[in-house]
Design an enzyme around this catalytic site. Structure first.
Site, short mmCIF file in Angstrom:
data_model
loop_
_atom_site.label_atom_id
_atom_site.label_comp_id
_atom_site.label_asym_id
_atom_site.label_seq_id
_atom_site.Cartn_x
_atom_site.Cartn_y
_atom_site.Cartn_z
N CYS A 70 0.87 -1.18 0.00
CA CYS A 70 0.00 0.00 0.00
C CYS A 70 0.90 1.22 0.00
O CYS A 70 1.72 1.38 0.91
CB CYS A 70 -0.87 -0.03 1.26
SG CYS A 70 -1.93 1.42 1.45
N ASN A 71 0.77 2.07 -1.01
CA ASN A 71 1.61 3.27 -1.06
C ASN A 71 1.27 4.22 0.07
O ASN A 71 2.14 4.89 0.62
CB ASN A 71 1.39 4.01 -2.39
CG ASN A 71 2.02 3.27 -3.55
OD1 ASN A 71 1.49 2.27 -4.02
ND2 ASN A 71 3.15 3.75 -4.01
N CYS A 181 -0.51 3.63 -6.52
CA CYS A 181 -1.47 3.04 -5.59
C CYS A 181 -1.64 1.60 -6.02
O CYS A 181 -1.80 1.32 -7.22
CB CYS A 181 -2.80 3.79 -5.66
SG CYS A 181 -4.15 2.98 -4.76
N1 DGL Z 1 -3.87 0.56 -2.02
C1 DGL Z 1 -3.62 1.82 -1.47
C2 DGL Z 1 -2.38 2.52 -1.87
O1 DGL Z 1 -1.54 1.90 -2.47
C3 DGL Z 1 -4.54 2.47 -0.55
C4 DGL Z 1 -5.68 3.09 -1.22
C5 DGL Z 1 -6.63 3.64 -0.22
O2 DGL Z 1 -7.02 2.91 0.67
O3 DGL Z 1 -6.97 4.81 -0.35
O4 DGL Z 1 -2.21 3.69 -1.62
#
Ligand code: DGL
Length: 259
Positions: A70-71, A181
């Site tokens: 998760c970024n 993301c």
């Molecule tokens: N999958 C996520 C990321 O890489 C989080 C997205 C989210 O929950 O807003 O940032």
């Protein structure tokens, strides 16, 4: 010991599927904090707290390596987690600005990520280090995380949402899009349809290779090939969506956090 992977939701499966391919025998635990997703519009301090809770949970379940798939969580918590758990190796995500800067012909690259990811020091330092001579367009893409969580990877409404958020960066001259993301790789077919002439940088495979290196060093290549998949919140319809995103047969269980 196993490899623990977490995300706010199902996006981290984009990394998980490569980890499974590179480490077919490893024991994996994936945690999706869907009850509190999306993380991207929450304050960084809150995302840091959630990331700490998920890390504690994974450590209690026997993880010997933690992947922040998760970024947003990486931007909010990676430094903090490494400082707090010095004996545990962590692998995190960051927007791939360096290859984007090397690839652009127009001198304009766009990063697609959440608001929280743009706010962190991590992103500012990437821009400082790698994007001196290029213009970086920051494009939050509200709604895309929710599309992936619903398993809505095609259709008119999804395509309209992709178009709405890509049009401004295409108009701005971007010829490289950085997927910042972990949910967004699942939307690549629609992005290609809407923007056939731009390069897309998806870091998930490179991150999985980093997981492979660290897991091999730590002796976590495994032999039982277990996959535990834990989800906070409602499990309704989740199994079908997870199977579709992962290409694996997964039996999701309810995630209960102790704190
Ligand atoms: N999958 C996520 C990321 O890489 C989080 C997205 C989210 O929950 O807003 O940032």
């Amino acid at each position: 010991l196993s490899i623990g992977v977490f995300d706010s939701g199902l996006g981290g499966i984009s990394v998980l599927r490569h980890v499974r391919r590179l480490l077919p025998e490893a024991d994996l635990i994936y945690v999706a904090d869907r009850a509190r997703a999306p993380y991207g519009r929450r304050p960084l301090a809150e995302v840091r707290l959630f990331s700490e809770q998920l890390t504690e949970h994974l450590l209690a379940e026997g993880a010997g390596l933690i992947v922040l798939a998760c970024n947003t969580a990486s931007a909010a918590a990676l430094h903090h987690l490494r400082a707090r758990h010095p004996s545990i190796p962590f692998v995190g995500m960051e927007p791939a600005l360096k290859p984007a800067a090397a690839l652009t012909h127009t001198g304009v690259v766009a990063v697609l990520a959440t608001d929280a990811t743009f706010q962190g020091d991590l992103f500012a330092s990437l821009v400082d280090r790698y994007a001196d001579n290029v213009e970086v367009l920051r494009q939050p893409c509200p709604g895309w995380v929710e599309l992936v969580e619903r398993g809505e990877l095609e259709g008119e409404a999804a395509e309209a949402s992709i178009r709405r958020h890509l049009e401004p960066v295409l108009a701005g001259g971007a010829d490289v899009l950085v997927l910042g993301c972990t949910h967004f790789p699942f939307l690549i077919p629609l992005m290609r349809k809407v923007a056939p002439n731009v390069a897309l940088i998806d870091p998930s495979e490179a991150v999985a290779q980093q997981v492979f290196r660290v897991a091999s060093e730590q002796g976590l290549a495994g032999d039982a090939a277990l996959l535990e998949f834990e989800v906070s919140g409602d499990l309704d319809r989740v199994a079908g969506i997870v199977d579709r995103l992962s290409g694996m047969k997964v039996v999701p269980a309810v995630l209960t956090l102790s704190s």
